[in-house]
Design an enzyme around this catalytic site. Structure first.
Site, PDB file in Angstrom:
ATOM      1  CG  HIS A   9      81.865  67.051 137.608  1.00  0.00           C
ATOM      2  ND1 HIS A   9      81.481  67.769 138.705  1.00  0.00           N
ATOM      3  CD2 HIS A   9      82.448  67.940 136.767  1.00  0.00           C
ATOM      4  CE1 HIS A   9      81.815  69.039 138.534  1.00  0.00           C
ATOM      5  NE2 HIS A   9      82.403  69.177 137.363  1.00  0.00           N
ATOM      6  CG  ASP A  55      88.459  64.692 126.779  1.00  0.00           C
ATOM      7  OD1 ASP A  55      89.546  64.110 126.606  1.00  0.00           O
ATOM      8  OD2 ASP A  55      87.425  64.448 126.137  1.00  0.00           O
ATOM      9  CD  GLU A  65      89.735  63.078 123.207  1.00  0.00           C
ATOM     10  OE1 GLU A  65      88.772  63.800 122.867  1.00  0.00           O
ATOM     11  OE2 GLU A  65      90.034  62.861 124.404  1.00  0.00           O
TER      12      GLU A  65
END
Ligand code: FAD
Length: 510
Positions: free
Chosen positions: A85, A151, A264
């Site tokens: 990723h 996240d 956030e």
């Protein structure tokens, strides 16, 4: 299984010559020379480098074998691939060996998590190739949970610990690198070393945030705590950046119990554009929004969450939320909230992943840019970028939220900007799968321009998930930590076998 590989040598024109002798490695898992295409790609979709082979280790022994094997060859490199990723080819190894760490986790005969006593309470030992989403599910069945998350949880334990691992809990517990107490690492010398703050501490701190340069993390001891059952997930909207930052900073500097459990924020476009505008803020499609309420072209969404247990009566939760929200200065009638299970909250990005896979944008290129920007520069950053060149959105989230430097252990390899508070800024661009590649190149150039402007204007910032193509870039990134980083490399991976995709060190010929 004995695997043979020819020696491969690059000549000066970078073509590959094959040497006649063969060296062998003893593997319990598998080695694949053909189905290697997935290891030549990553989530970024901007770079491609084919490996010679992919090893799917069946145990720790195979990782040692691969590294020892590479060290006997003149020029082979080894990349641990978590879930691939990365954005800029960091988990690739051109003509080298990729170790598929996800299969290390799934092939392992050990349970995914093993309970153990941490220094200050509970901890679990976790396979370095495990996906965080699997760690979550296994922990929750025991009523426990790690404290610090990312996240999105389709990332591996070793992959995020090699960077930092940040999310809305970081303000309280620090990044994931601050939430492990022991690691088992196979170094570039092929040694298996257990390390912690008190044992082989130089390896422990260099590996954390170390971009895979010193060793492959095969096991991590992760701090856990009792898992809450439920979460109240809340979003509120600001038209002024200064009011948004003031409230976000107020929340992250309050004591535990006097604030939310997650903080956030993100910037969005004041329009009804489904991706960049108000629809990206509402938590439930039935919730109402009114784009005409503010004249600002961009608005700021503060996203917070409160944990609670099923035993809490809803009025207790309501009154705690109301008390905290009552002290914030968001725009009237811009409060969006839902209740959901803790697991659903942590897996919230999975829904977006499913949708993005269905419409093809998950597999299209992602020219992402992640930065840590000091509080002293964040207003200028907003003025220079969010309000100007990014004001029409980027086809994905533009995260901006503050974290506290005191929660980071500065002995790790992660480098931070100055100041007690700094902001995570993440430009998570999604592109159209049918777009011309020149458009993607333009976005990469725009990222580059943003960095140039930051440097020219003297902004205090560091790249997160950094990538540079030359030593000067890395020297500047690490600043006065560079000589220590180089020393650790010479100690633990002197031939520069590991993580070549980071482009920090050149493989030394043996
Ligand atoms: P890879 O990309 O496969 O590897 C990354 C680097 O680590 C490579 O150099 C690799 O060689 C090395 N490596 C991998 N495994 C090991 C190991 N076991 N031991 C030593 N080195 C290893 N980051 C955040 O902090 N917060 C977020 O909220 C967040 N959300 C994301 C959401 C998405 C959709 C994506 C794509 C990325 C997100 N990231 C986030 C970034 C993520 O942390 C990095 O991409 C990281 O590299 C983890 O990905 P991975 O496990 O696939 O590792």
């Amino acid at each position: 299984m004995i695997a043979y590989l020819e020696h491969f040598v690059h000549d000066n024109n970078d073509s590959i010559e094959q040497e006649s002798s063969q060296i062998s490695m003893d593997l319990e898992g598998t080695i694949d020379y053909r189905s290697t295409g997935y290891a030549a790609k990553d989530f970024g979709g901007l770079h491609s480098s084919s490996p010679l082979a992919v090893v799917k280790p069946s145990g720790h022994h195979d990782i040692v074998s691969v590294i020892k094997f590479a060290s006997q060859s003149p020029n082979l490199t080894v990349a641990a691939r978590g879930n691939g990723h990365s954005i800029n080819g960091q988990s690739m190894s051109r003509n080298g060996i990729v170790i598929d760490m996800k299969s290390f986790s799934s092939n392992s005969s050990e349970p995914l998590i093993v309970m153990c006593n941490g220094d200050d309470g509970y901890a679990v030992d976790v396979n370095g190739g495990a996906l965080w989403e699997d760690v979550l599910i296994q922990c929750v069945t025991k009523g426990l949970s790690p404290r610090s998350w990312t996240d999105y949880l389709g990332l591996t334990v070793g992959g995020t610990l090699s960077n930092a691992g940040v999310s809305g809990q970081t303000f309280r517990y620090g990044p994931q690198t601050s939430n492990v107490t022991e690691l088992e690492v196979v170094t570039g010398n092929g040694d298996t070393v257990i390390c912690s703050d008190g044992q082989n501490s130089d390896l422990f701190f260099s590996v954390l945030g170390g971009l895979g340069q010193f060793g492959i993390i095969t096991r991590a001891r992760v701090i856990v705590q009792p898992a809450p059952d439920m979460v109240r997930w809340i979003r509120v909207v600001y038209s002024e950046f200064s009011e948004f930052t003031q409230d976000a900073e107020w929340l992250i500097t309050r004591e535990e119990g006097e604030s939310f459990d997650y903080v956030e924020g993100f910037v969005f476009v004041n329009s009804d554009d489904p991706v960049n505008g108000w629809p990206s803020v509402v938590l439930d499609p039935d919730q109402f929004y009114d784009p005409t309420r503010s004249e600002s072209p961009v608005l700021y969404c503060l996203e917070v969450a409160l944990h609670y247990s099923k035993g809490n009566c809803s009025s207790t939760v309501d009154s705690k939320v109301e008390k905290l929200l009552g002290q914030l200065g968001f725009m009237d009638d811009t409060l969006f909230q839902v209740d959901l299970t803790y697991v659903d909250f942590l897996l919230r990005v999975k829904q977006a992943e499913i949708q993005a896979k269905a419409n093809g944008i998950w597999d299209a290129p992602h020219p992402w840019l992640n930065l840590f920007v000091s509080k002293s520069s964040i207003e200028d950053f907003d003025r220079s970028f969010f309000k100007k060149i990014l004001k029409d959105g980027i086809g994905g989230p533009m995260l901006v939220y503050p974290i506290l430097r005191t929660k980071w252990d500065e002995r790790t390899s992660v480098v931070l900007p100055e100041g007690d508070i700094f902001y995570i800024v993440a430009l998570l661009r999604f592109t159209n799968p049918y777009q011309k590649s020149t458009c993607v190149r333009d976005l990469v150039l725009q990222n580059h321009d943003i960095l140039q402007v930051c440097v020219r204007n003297g902004f205090d910032f560091k790249l997160y998930l950094p990538h540079y193509n030359n030593e000067d870039g890395w020297k500047q990134h690490f600043g006065d930590r560079w000589s220590w980083f180089v020393e650790m490399k010479s100690r633990y991976d002197p031939m520069a076998i590991l993580a070549p995709g980071q482009k920090i060190f050149e493989r030394q010929r043996s």
